[in-house]
Motif scaffolding. Sequence first.
Motif, short mmCIF file in Angstrom:
data_model
loop_
_atom_site.label_atom_id
_atom_site.label_comp_id
_atom_site.label_asym_id
_atom_site.label_seq_id
_atom_site.Cartn_x
_atom_site.Cartn_y
_atom_site.Cartn_z
N ASP A 86 0.82 -1.22 0.00
CA ASP A 86 0.00 0.00 0.00
C ASP A 86 0.85 1.27 0.00
OD1 ASP A 86 -2.36 -1.38 -0.06
OD2 ASP A 86 -2.64 -1.36 2.12
N GLY A 87 2.18 1.13 -0.06
CA GLY A 87 3.05 2.29 -0.16
C GLY A 87 3.82 2.64 1.09
N ASP A 88 3.65 1.89 2.18
CA ASP A 88 4.41 2.18 3.40
C ASP A 88 5.88 1.83 3.22
OD1 ASP A 88 2.14 3.04 4.57
OD2 ASP A 88 1.93 1.39 6.00
N PHE A 89 6.71 2.47 4.04
CA PHE A 89 8.15 2.18 4.01
C PHE A 89 8.39 0.73 4.41
CE2 PHE A 89 12.31 2.10 6.18
CZ PHE A 89 13.11 2.50 5.12
N ASP A 90 9.27 0.06 3.70
CA ASP A 90 9.58 -1.34 4.00
C ASP A 90 10.70 -1.39 5.03
OD1 ASP A 90 10.00 -4.01 4.09
OD2 ASP A 90 10.29 -4.30 1.94
N TRP A 91 10.30 -1.67 6.28
CA TRP A 91 11.28 -1.72 7.37
C TRP A 91 12.08 -3.01 7.38
CZ3 TRP A 91 11.94 2.59 10.19
CH2 TRP A 91 10.90 3.54 10.18
N TYR A 92 11.63 -4.01 6.66
CA TYR A 92 12.22 -5.33 6.81
C TYR A 92 12.66 -5.95 5.49
CZ TYR A 92 10.21 -4.77 11.43
OH TYR A 92 9.89 -4.28 12.68
N ASP A 93 13.20 -5.14 4.59
CA ASP A 93 13.75 -5.63 3.34
C ASP A 93 15.18 -6.09 3.59
OD1 ASP A 93 14.61 -6.20 0.81
OD2 ASP A 93 14.54 -4.12 0.09
N ASP A 94 15.36 -7.39 3.79
CA ASP A 94 16.67 -7.91 4.18
C ASP A 94 17.63 -8.05 3.02
OD1 ASP A 94 17.95 -8.36 6.59
OD2 ASP A 94 17.87 -10.54 6.39
N THR A 95 17.19 -7.63 1.83
CA THR A 95 18.11 -7.61 0.69
C THR A 95 18.80 -6.26 0.56
OG1 THR A 95 16.41 -6.84 -0.87
CG2 THR A 95 16.60 -9.23 -0.52
N SER A 96 18.45 -5.34 1.46
CA SER A 96 18.98 -3.98 1.37
C SER A 96 19.74 -3.61 2.65
CB SER A 96 17.82 -2.99 1.16
OG SER A 96 18.31 -1.66 1.10
N ASP A 97 20.83 -2.89 2.47
CA ASP A 97 21.65 -2.45 3.61
C ASP A 97 21.58 -0.93 3.78
OD1 ASP A 97 23.07 -1.72 1.43
OD2 ASP A 97 24.95 -2.69 2.00
N ILE A 98 20.37 -0.40 3.79
CA ILE A 98 20.17 1.05 3.89
C ILE A 98 19.70 1.47 5.28
CG2 ILE A 98 19.63 1.21 1.43
CD1 ILE A 98 16.67 1.45 2.24
N TYR A 99 19.74 0.57 6.24
CA TYR A 99 19.14 0.84 7.55
C TYR A 99 20.23 1.15 8.60
CZ TYR A 99 15.26 -1.52 5.24
OH TYR A 99 14.27 -1.89 4.35
N ALA A 100 19.84 1.94 9.61
CA ALA A 100 20.76 2.26 10.71
C ALA A 100 19.93 2.66 11.92
CB ALA A 100 21.71 3.39 10.33
#
Length: 475
Positions: A119-133
Amino acid sequence: MEELDEDEDHRVCHECIGEDVLKAEILRDGRPGECSYCANEDEIGVTIGALARRVDDTFREVVGLAREDVTINGGHVTYGPSGETPSFLMTEMAEAADEEIGQDIVSYLSDRHQWDVNDGDFDWYDDTSDIYAIVDASDGQLRERWTQFCAQLKQERRFFLADGIAVLDEILAPLLDGRWPDGGAIRTIGPDDADRYIYRGRIANDEGASAEILRQRVSQLGAARPGKAGSGRMNPAGVSVFYGAFDPITCVAELRVPVGGAAIVGRFEVVRPLRVLDLTLLEAAQRHISYFEPGYAELQGYAGFVRGFHEEVRRAVIPGRETLDYLPTQIVAEYLWARADPPFDGLIFGSSQLTDTQNNIALFPHASVVEGAEDDVERKIHFSYTHRDEEGDYVEERVLFDPLPAPAAAASPSPPAVPEEDWFSSLLSGEEPVAVQPSLRLAEDGISRHRVRAIAFDTEPPVPISFSDWEDHGF
């Protein structure tokens, strides 16, 4: 942690989770069973689903996009967030013994929130991406209130501040009730403590100033009498506060004695227990805050603010701006001696002139009385001399007084000294004034002269200044 019927059989035990809050909750809500990660068969544990639901809100509260940076991947240079994967951060936050635990929690939560992402919400749990901190909690709201409070004091009004007490309650309450930091910031200094000696001095750059101090050393080196004190970091004009340091060098530095000048310093000894707030402990013993503790963001923001608050209290004030810049710290000090229950006797804060561990102390009006100051008689100096060693260094100074006149006939004892403000309030209340007990004693062998030979400066890196002519391009 509530387990649901649809939870899979994957279980994690308390031994595999190192984070204290989560471990305690697993022990409280879990049940014995086999752990899917360490293979222990009878440890208290919960399902991965139950643990994932517990950490979900906290993870989304403290994790955000990493800062943007230049990254090189496969020879391609890109600019964007450079951080970690959600499972890496989850493993770190839970202090999990196996990274697979973090991966399974993220996998569960990714499935749980898939519709939200669609529905367009931010994906907090995309484990293929290292953009989190993990994002540092902001102290912005509390700092803004403090800044507004200081601005009102300096620029608008100083007495009838509608929310002034509320701001100080919010800032100081965790310190005063022992919730911050770990171990608390409240100390008691007694006659037997290592910190029982406090040094206080006065500038003595010429013979006249020196003689004035030596003729009546107890009262001259002690705090100014009520009504006679000048404005200071912790007191408005007229209110007597005893400023001292825990070593003589810091004492001289705080006096800002010029090169070639001198100061006479007295060593005072604490003679009764003093209850003080030690702001230096705000930096030395920070309280550990769990990500999963209720109100984590507020607590973390408060931690950042109080570290800066100590810097606000201790910072050097440019000569000429004392009247305005001391107003906030004067209000804080009065809050501690007049509103706190029980009242504080003083405040310890870092030196504004020296770094590292050099500290100052301010003792508030009721705790600034020096033993014998009221009875200190001005003596007449008959002769004084100094002695130098073979290298020319001063090694001894002696002062000889004229004998005191014979005592007069005994008279009825005078009432004990009472500060003017207590005397006036006693008239209104009809009560007998209460004598203030001395807190300090000047050591007879604790007076010394300090001559300043040099001052070391510690400056910031130089900032070059460039010059050019303005060109009007007609925009």
